[in-house]
Design an enzyme around this catalytic site. Sequence first.
Site, PDB file in Angstrom:
ATOM      1  CE  LYS B 166      -4.253  -1.901   1.754  1.00  0.00           C
ATOM      2  NZ  LYS B 166      -5.194  -2.063   2.862  1.00  0.00           N
ATOM      3  CG  ASN B 189       2.473  -5.985  11.374  1.00  0.00           C
ATOM      4  OD1 ASN B 189       1.408  -5.488  11.729  1.00  0.00           O
ATOM      5  ND2 ASN B 189       2.632  -7.288  11.191  1.00  0.00           N
ATOM      6  CB  CYS B 226      -3.736  11.919  26.750  1.00  0.00           C
ATOM      7  SG  CYS B 226      -3.564  10.592  27.957  1.00  0.00           S
ATOM      8  CB  CYS B 229      -7.544  11.274  29.763  1.00  0.00           C
ATOM      9  SG  CYS B 229      -6.110  12.228  30.279  1.00  0.00           S
ATOM     10  CB  CYS B 250     -14.551  -7.906   6.204  1.00  0.00           C
ATOM     11  SG  CYS B 250     -15.784  -7.727   4.915  1.00  0.00           S
ATOM     12  CB  CYS B 303      -4.364  10.651  33.136  1.00  0.00           C
ATOM     13  SG  CYS B 303      -3.805   9.786  31.645  1.00  0.00           S
TER      14      CYS B 303
END
Lengths: 411, 411
Positions: B166, B189, B226, B229, B250, B303
Amino acid sequence: MESELKEMLIDLDTLKRSLPDPSLLASIDKMQSRVEHLTDLAKSAPVRRSKVKDMSAEVVDSNPYSSLMALQRMGIVANYERIREFSVAIVGCINPFRSYFLTLELSSLYCFPLPSTSGIGGVGSVAAEMLTRCGIGRLLLYDYDKVELANMNRLFFRPEQVGKTKTDAAVQTLSDINPDVVLESYMMNITTLQARMVVNQACNELNQTWMESGHIQLLVPGETACFACAPPLVVASGVDEKTLKREGVCDASLPTTMGVVAGLLVQNTLKYLLKFGHVSPYLGYNALKDFFPTMEMKPNPQCSNTACLERQKEYILAKPAWDAAAAKAKEDEVSVPEGPVHDDNEWNISVVDDTEPVTENASSSDTLPDGLVRELPIANEFQKPSDPEEMTNSVDDLDELRKQLEALNAD
Amino acid sequence: MESELKEMLIDLDTLKRSLPDPSLLASIDKMQSRVEHLTDLAKSAPVRRSKVKDMSAEVVDSNPYSSLMALQRMGIVANYERIREFSVAIVGCINPFRSYFLTLELSSLYCFPLPSTSGIGGVGSVAAEMLTRCGIGRLLLYDYDKVELANMNRLFFRPEQVGKTKTDAAVQTLSDINPDVVLESYMMNITTLQARMVVNQACNELNQTWMESGHIQLLVPGETACFACAPPLVVASGVDEKTLKREGVCDASLPTTMGVVAGLLVQNTLKYLLKFGHVSPYLGYNALKDFFPTMEMKPNPQCSNTACLERQKEYILAKPAWDAAAAKAKEDEVSVPEGPVHDDNEWNISVVDDTEPVTENASSSDTLPDGLVRELPIANEFQKPSDPEEMTNSVDDLDELRKQLEALNAD
């Protein structure tokens, strides 16, 4: 490849001038291997995939429709493959307000926007690509312009296509992407605002539902405002006169805005054709504020378009029966028994495994998505445009609309 | 072309076997004209446009940037050409919830989504094309997958690219579209949800603003939530577990949905980088209902990410000075005198035509779009990530982020 072929010509010339000399065999050998190399190069050129007979839902890498057919498995669309029964026409118009239009007809023709100030532009071409990848049955493209480097700010066209007509370039790209789609292109110069009025007139006469884009607007004759019902868009949408097309001046446009508009437009179309989700009657996109206004536009009882007024009368007459049918469909849906189909089984008939298939068939053939009914209980002569199954005069309509567009071009 | 070359080989063979015979001159003539024909064919093959040094605003067919530079003329963007100073990285991740992420860094690196269950998919590739057509400075693509026919339901990839990686296919297409963009591709990957956490960690450590897509979310370390969070997206967005990736199954996906998401994402990015319009902190798209939810997500003081907590502390410390600067900038804007620049002209100096240029320069260099200020009056050690002009450590950050991504890949 050019330089290699040029060398080959020189070699052949040399050979020709000294032909009687047998020592030139080596030179011919060299030419042969050069041609072999060219053959290899030619073999690696684009190979188009073969057409498919039926859309498969199988999840394999080689299936171009697996992710689309998955809409059925997920219960979103009842019958995705019906998309092959629809035709879409994309009609372009040059107009100064950067608002585009598309018309749409079920079962036969579905007209679409060729937007921007120069025909099949940012929205129309991307819309065409989306429909092609979705496997629409047939696509009709109307445009007259040529591809220029100045169009590269929009998605779809590529620099190597500069100089080609936009319809030729589009057909080339789209047929490579999906050979299952029947593509037709028409060179037509639609350069005035009047063009939209002609499409509006044709759709009102043919009782043909259509859409226009810029903002996305669904126009159902008699049921929603037609283009003549509402004030011109320059007023309605508050577009600044600064953006009018002038010599040496072009509108600002971003591939992002056009991608969003094309996406919303084709999404609305797919929902309408394949009967899923909520079809928006009006959906705007304010790119600077990420604001998406929605509204409903009722037809104007004082509309200047007489065909619109006729459709309005028909709609008012047919509406009570329509509402009753819709209410009944909803009631039937609610009152479906939860238990076995034959609860009072006075004959004690029992067949292994029949319960589930019966239920499944019943739901797929008798139940339609929210707000849609299959048949009008009365008014046989009135065709409800929202239901494609009811369209019987679709081929005539298509011919008629095409004729009107051609007449427009002849002016 | 293949069959023609094959014939040519046969001709050459015949020639070779009967070389001493001068009557074969006609045959060689035939070959020559065939080669000439091939040369013509080769000449009509794709020709790439040459690079441009400066973005021109001239409205001519040959200018690929005219419609983009028009954003300046229309007063929407102060300096469009600054887009060439930005780099964007598109990082893909396989995750089961069809939510994608992008990170973005100003002045140097801007990370972007490689979406879908298989890397640079429907959103990432279209986003890359949009940025390429907009003339972004540099684009970094991270992916590992190959193009399959099953990807044809999405925009961008074409059947002739099936089998290519791709990233290779994307670089080929994008470099044809706009040779001015520097393209870099990396095979990587990234197959776990953990990937997003690693990018989140890196961005928090580097004080790097980024975005993720699916819904569009802007992540400014210390200022907005974030990724650690907020609860996982499967809970937050109510995505049905049915859509999880399974063998032989799929997800359903339409080119329309991905076109809309990519458009909204890149639009938000352009607004952020080029400082125009409203940058959405969170923007969802419910395709079935045409509903676009927005909200603001504050960081979580509990967090689990320690770097996030550090950025939160810095933000709380810097915020008062920031607010004061913003207020002052707004005040200055309001109090700009309406009259001539030198109202109290005690030396009676007068130069023909100087008034207008002075005013123009002042407004283009000293005024920024709404809500943005050029400088922090205090806290030299704190870099406000929202202001690209303040980023001085961008090259180090880019190297650092790339290292972290490579480390992830090595696991």
